[in-house]
Design an enzyme around this catalytic site. Structure first.
Site, PDB file in Angstrom:
ATOM      1  N   GLU A  20      -4.948  -5.068  10.715  1.00  0.00           N
ATOM      2  CA  GLU A  20      -3.924  -4.040  10.898  1.00  0.00           C
ATOM      3  C   GLU A  20      -4.175  -3.297  12.212  1.00  0.00           C
ATOM      4  O   GLU A  20      -5.016  -2.381  12.255  1.00  0.00           O
ATOM      5  CB  GLU A  20      -3.990  -3.027   9.753  1.00  0.00           C
ATOM      6  CG  GLU A  20      -3.781  -3.631   8.389  1.00  0.00           C
ATOM      7  CD  GLU A  20      -3.277  -2.596   7.383  1.00  0.00           C
ATOM      8  OE1 GLU A  20      -2.255  -2.858   6.750  1.00  0.00           O
ATOM      9  OE2 GLU A  20      -3.876  -1.511   7.281  1.00  0.00           O
TER      10      GLU A  20
ATOM     11  N   GLU B 115      -6.730   4.444   8.204  1.00  0.00           N
ATOM     12  CA  GLU B 115      -6.525   5.886   7.994  1.00  0.00           C
ATOM     13  C   GLU B 115      -7.815   6.523   7.483  1.00  0.00           C
ATOM     14  O   GLU B 115      -8.148   7.651   7.859  1.00  0.00           O
ATOM     15  CB  GLU B 115      -5.337   6.107   7.040  1.00  0.00           C
ATOM     16  CG  GLU B 115      -4.021   5.843   7.759  1.00  0.00           C
ATOM     17  CD  GLU B 115      -2.897   5.288   6.889  1.00  0.00           C
ATOM     18  OE1 GLU B 115      -2.987   5.352   5.655  1.00  0.00           O
ATOM     19  OE2 GLU B 115      -1.925   4.771   7.485  1.00  0.00           O
TER      20      GLU B 115
ATOM     21  N   HIS C  15      -9.429   0.969   5.158  1.00  0.00           N
ATOM     22  CA  HIS C  15      -8.136   1.182   5.821  1.00  0.00           C
ATOM     23  C   HIS C  15      -8.340   2.085   7.043  1.00  0.00           C
ATOM     24  O   HIS C  15      -9.149   3.009   7.004  1.00  0.00           O
ATOM     25  CB  HIS C  15      -7.127   1.806   4.843  1.00  0.00           C
ATOM     26  CG  HIS C  15      -5.739   1.782   5.398  1.00  0.00           C
ATOM     27  ND1 HIS C  15      -5.298   2.702   6.320  1.00  0.00           N
ATOM     28  CD2 HIS C  15      -4.716   0.919   5.210  1.00  0.00           C
ATOM     29  CE1 HIS C  15      -4.052   2.402   6.659  1.00  0.00           C
ATOM     30  NE2 HIS C  15      -3.674   1.319   6.002  1.00  0.00           N
TER      31      HIS C  15
ATOM     32  N   SER D 156       3.867  -2.047  10.308  1.00  0.00           N
ATOM     33  CA  SER D 156       5.313  -2.055  10.516  1.00  0.00           C
ATOM     34  C   SER D 156       5.990  -3.367  10.103  1.00  0.00           C
ATOM     35  O   SER D 156       6.979  -3.785  10.710  1.00  0.00           O
ATOM     36  CB  SER D 156       5.653  -1.694  11.967  1.00  0.00           C
ATOM     37  OG  SER D 156       5.251  -0.356  12.240  1.00  0.00           O
TER      38      SER D 156
ATOM     39  N   LYS E 299       0.046   4.209  -0.224  1.00  0.00           N
ATOM     40  CA  LYS E 299      -0.637   5.355   0.424  1.00  0.00           C
ATOM     41  C   LYS E 299      -0.493   6.604  -0.450  1.00  0.00           C
ATOM     42  O   LYS E 299      -0.494   6.497  -1.677  1.00  0.00           O
ATOM     43  CB  LYS E 299      -0.112   5.537   1.850  1.00  0.00           C
ATOM     44  CG  LYS E 299      -0.237   4.235   2.659  1.00  0.00           C
ATOM     45  CD  LYS E 299      -0.048   4.387   4.136  1.00  0.00           C
ATOM     46  CE  LYS E 299      -0.243   3.039   4.814  1.00  0.00           C
ATOM     47  NZ  LYS E 299      -0.127   3.091   6.259  1.00  0.00           N
TER      48      LYS E 299
ATOM     49  N   ASN F 266       0.863  -1.184   0.000  1.00  0.00           N
ATOM     50  CA  ASN F 266       0.000   0.000   0.000  1.00  0.00           C
ATOM     51  C   ASN F 266       0.899   1.233   0.000  1.00  0.00           C
ATOM     52  O   ASN F 266       1.499   1.565   1.025  1.00  0.00           O
ATOM     53  CB  ASN F 266      -0.902  -0.044   1.241  1.00  0.00           C
ATOM     54  CG  ASN F 266      -1.768   1.196   1.360  1.00  0.00           C
ATOM     55  OD1 ASN F 266      -1.826   2.028   0.442  1.00  0.00           O
ATOM     56  ND2 ASN F 266      -2.452   1.312   2.483  1.00  0.00           N
TER      57      ASN F 266
ATOM     58  N   GLY G 277       2.769   2.296  10.743  1.00  0.00           N
ATOM     59  CA  GLY G 277       3.684   3.415  10.543  1.00  0.00           C
ATOM     60  C   GLY G 277       4.426   3.833  11.797  1.00  0.00           C
ATOM     61  O   GLY G 277       5.051   4.886  11.840  1.00  0.00           O
TER      62      GLY G 277
HETATM   63  O1  G3H Z   1      -1.727  -0.611   4.645  1.00  0.00           O
HETATM   64  C1  G3H Z   1      -0.661  -0.736   5.249  1.00  0.00           C
HETATM   65  C2  G3H Z   1      -0.564  -0.456   6.660  1.00  0.00           C
HETATM   66  O2  G3H Z   1      -1.199   0.718   7.005  1.00  0.00           O
HETATM   67  C3  G3H Z   1       0.787  -0.647   7.250  1.00  0.00           C
HETATM   68  O3  G3H Z   1       1.609   0.472   7.099  1.00  0.00           O
HETATM   69  P1  G3H Z   1       3.135   0.381   7.606  1.00  0.00           P
HETATM   70  O4  G3H Z   1       3.706  -0.871   7.010  1.00  0.00           O
HETATM   71  O5  G3H Z   1       3.773   1.632   7.097  1.00  0.00           O
HETATM   72  O6  G3H Z   1       3.076   0.306   9.104  1.00  0.00           O
END
Ligand code: G3H
Length: 254
Positions: A166, A98, A96, A212, A12, A10, A172
């Protein structure tokens, strides 16, 4: 039926056209396990979907990061499921955290989106997960079950659904869930599916972990019995994403 390992990247809201081309080149040159062993899907921002779709190797697939809850029309700023289908984009990420947190997407709204996208022929990566507060209050499974129920109430065919667990506190932050923490929730979620949907859906639906994940922790996480792959954020923009894809080998040798 064995669940094929699934690795999603992803991206983002990141990247320039130049950066996107670089990432695609890295992916195109990578030696990874075959499609029989791992399904790889990358999810660039909408504006880069055509570029990625037309330049990415054919054994990797693309996903949008969201789509509208119903047929398109007077919904400024939205992209409809039909448009994604029209561009041959096979996958979409929905729910998601977010978007749940920053754009107030409720469980019901996410459930409606999942049902609509599936009905249009898209495959869906549906995200669930608890906040740190909810974990500390001991309500992780209640939260995850309520999020999953809103999908289960609206969806009868689960064959095109991947669930991404997640935990919000791991996204993150560099604070990855321990393999045992991830396995515990994945196991509970699978039991929830068995009880509330069907044994078959529980046995065949892939439940992937996100939060993460990196090249260093992916093998141990991926080795857990109920972890069927990953949804990767930050590390999916880096060459270590290849190592994460290769973590699929842990299941092959298990
Ligand atoms: O969609 C992916 C997740 O939000 C994980 O993000 P991350 O690997 O940066 O923690």
């Amino acid at each position: 039926m064995a669940r094929k390992f699934f690795v999603g990247g992803n991206w983002k809201c990141n990247g320039t056209a130049e950066e996107v081309k670089k990432i695609v080149n890295t992916l195109n040159e990578a030696q990874v396990p075959s499609q029989d062993v791992v399904e790889v899907v990358v999810s660039p921002p909408y504006v880069f979907l055509p570029l990625v779709k037309s330049t990415l190797r054919s054994d990797f697939h693309v996903a949008a990061q969201n789509c509208w809850v119903k047929k398109g029309g007077a919904f400024t700023g939205e992209v409809s499921a039909e448009m994604l289908v029209n561009l041959n984009i096979p996958w979409v990420i929905l729910g998601h955290s977010e978007r749940r947190a920053l754009l107030n997407e409720s469980n019901e709204f996410v459930g409606d989106k999942v049902a609509y996208a599936l009905a249009q022929g898209l495959k869906v990566i549906a995200c669930v997960g608890e906040t740190l507060e909810q974990r500390e209050a001991g309500s992780t499974m209640d939260v995850v079950a309520a999020q999953t129920k809103a999908i289960a109430d609206r969806v009868s065919n689960w064959s095109n659904v991947v669930i991404a667990y997640e935990p919000v506190w791991a996204i993150g932050t560099g604070k990855v869930a321990s393999p045992a923490q991830a396995q515990e929730v994945h196991d509970e979620l699978r039991k929830w599916l068995a009880k509330n949907v069907s044994d078959d859906v529980a046995a065949t639906t892939r439940i992937i972990y996100g939060g993460s994940v990196n090249g260093g922790n992916c093998k141990e996480l991926g080795g857990q019995a109920d972890v069927d792959g990953f949804l990767v954020g930050g590390a999916s923009l880096k060459p270590e994403f290849i190592d994460i894809i290769k973590a699929a080998e842990v299941k092959k040798s298990a």
